[in-house]
Scaffold this active site. Sequence first.
Site, PDB file in Angstrom:
ATOM      1  N   SER A   5       0.831  -1.201   0.000  1.00  0.00           N
ATOM      2  CA  SER A   5       0.000   0.000   0.000  1.00  0.00           C
ATOM      3  C   SER A   5       0.864   1.248   0.000  1.00  0.00           C
ATOM      4  CB  SER A   5      -0.910   0.021   1.228  1.00  0.00           C
ATOM      5  OG  SER A   5      -1.576   1.265   1.329  1.00  0.00           O
ATOM      6  N   HIS A  33      -1.228  -1.266  -4.209  1.00  0.00           N
ATOM      7  CA  HIS A  33      -2.504  -0.842  -3.633  1.00  0.00           C
ATOM      8  C   HIS A  33      -2.513   0.673  -3.447  1.00  0.00           C
ATOM      9  CE1 HIS A  33      -6.248  -1.801  -1.494  1.00  0.00           C
ATOM     10  NE2 HIS A  33      -5.910  -0.873  -0.620  1.00  0.00           N
ATOM     11  N   ASP A  35      -4.729   3.748  -2.044  1.00  0.00           N
ATOM     12  CA  ASP A  35      -5.860   4.147  -1.205  1.00  0.00           C
ATOM     13  C   ASP A  35      -6.308   5.555  -1.567  1.00  0.00           C
ATOM     14  OD1 ASP A  35      -6.283   1.909   0.645  1.00  0.00           O
ATOM     15  OD2 ASP A  35      -4.239   2.338   1.303  1.00  0.00           O
ATOM     16  N   MET A  37      -8.906   8.407  -0.730  1.00  0.00           N
ATOM     17  CA  MET A  37      -9.808   8.850   0.338  1.00  0.00           C
ATOM     18  C   MET A  37     -10.241  10.287   0.083  1.00  0.00           C
ATOM     19  SD  MET A  37      -7.807   7.349   3.657  1.00  0.00           S
ATOM     20  CE  MET A  37      -6.831   5.851   3.569  1.00  0.00           C
ATOM     21  N   HIS A  66      -8.325   1.356  -4.366  1.00  0.00           N
ATOM     22  CA  HIS A  66      -9.340   1.167  -3.330  1.00  0.00           C
ATOM     23  C   HIS A  66      -9.977   2.524  -3.049  1.00  0.00           C
ATOM     24  CE1 HIS A  66     -10.146   0.093   1.188  1.00  0.00           C
ATOM     25  NE2 HIS A  66     -11.260   0.221   0.495  1.00  0.00           N
ATOM     26  N   MET A  68     -12.184   4.768  -1.194  1.00  0.00           N
ATOM     27  CA  MET A  68     -12.910   5.045   0.046  1.00  0.00           C
ATOM     28  C   MET A  68     -13.549   6.424  -0.096  1.00  0.00           C
ATOM     29  SD  MET A  68     -10.177   3.423   2.737  1.00  0.00           S
ATOM     30  CE  MET A  68      -8.770   3.510   1.610  1.00  0.00           C
ATOM     31  N   MET A 137     -12.092  -5.436   4.928  1.00  0.00           N
ATOM     32  CA  MET A 137     -11.307  -4.501   5.735  1.00  0.00           C
ATOM     33  C   MET A 137     -11.084  -5.090   7.122  1.00  0.00           C
ATOM     34  SD  MET A 137     -10.504  -1.974   3.844  1.00  0.00           S
ATOM     35  CE  MET A 137      -9.781  -0.978   5.159  1.00  0.00           C
ATOM     36  N   ASP A 175      -7.257  -6.070   3.904  1.00  0.00           N
ATOM     37  CA  ASP A 175      -6.547  -4.790   4.016  1.00  0.00           C
ATOM     38  C   ASP A 175      -6.664  -4.282   5.439  1.00  0.00           C
ATOM     39  OD1 ASP A 175      -5.459  -2.285   3.785  1.00  0.00           O
ATOM     40  OD2 ASP A 175      -6.956  -1.509   2.392  1.00  0.00           O
TER      41      ASP A 175
END
Length: 226
Positions: A5, A33, A35, A37, A66, A68, A137, A175
């Site tokens: 990540s 990965h 993230d 957000m 991913h 979010m 998660m 994750d």
Amino acid sequence: MIAPSILAADFARLADEAAAVAGPPGHGADWLHVDVMDAHFVPNLTLGLPVVQALRKATDVPLDCHLMIEDPERWAVGYAEAGAHNVTVHVEASREPVALAKDLRAAGARAGLSVKPGTPLEPHLETLRHYDTLLVMSVEPGFGGQEFMPEVLEKVRTARRLVDTGHLTVLVEIDGGINADTIEVAAEAGVDCFVAGSAVYGADDPARAVAALREQARRASAHRWA
């Protein structure tokens, strides 16, 4: 599969950090990965589509995005069009998850569906038939460096049974808090792909850390790596 990540990487050197986990062919990171957000769905703000577009040009490691974020129907397809290999949205945020999965696949990406630690899996099993990846998660989404929540492994076991019996065809990903102390119990439960942040990027040699985590997972789930 190991997916480092970049949330734990040096954001000022993302191209170098991607290269640090690539390793020799067949031995480095399987996915990278990313993230995303938005400070709405989760209480943190990270990076977005322009950074993913730049990363895609800087690395050959498949990008595992991913999201979010709120309103994934508005934004998710853009990540697929930017070249992400897998685009995961949250079931808690998506209004039309089945239609979104079809749109992501049409744009050239695998479609992933994620569930928070407190979200039960059973109400979403029919929806998962339209997806390629289930991301469980094992921390509350929003920040890196949290402790692994072992209670979520029951969802992993449920998904593994359904995959092994042919009722689902998803890759099972986890994750949150994955490191040398937790990867084996996750592998035993049936995880296929492990997202690891500080366990990789906090190591002196990130590529070697990837290889070590993969070997631990292999030993703990030997029947699936034969």
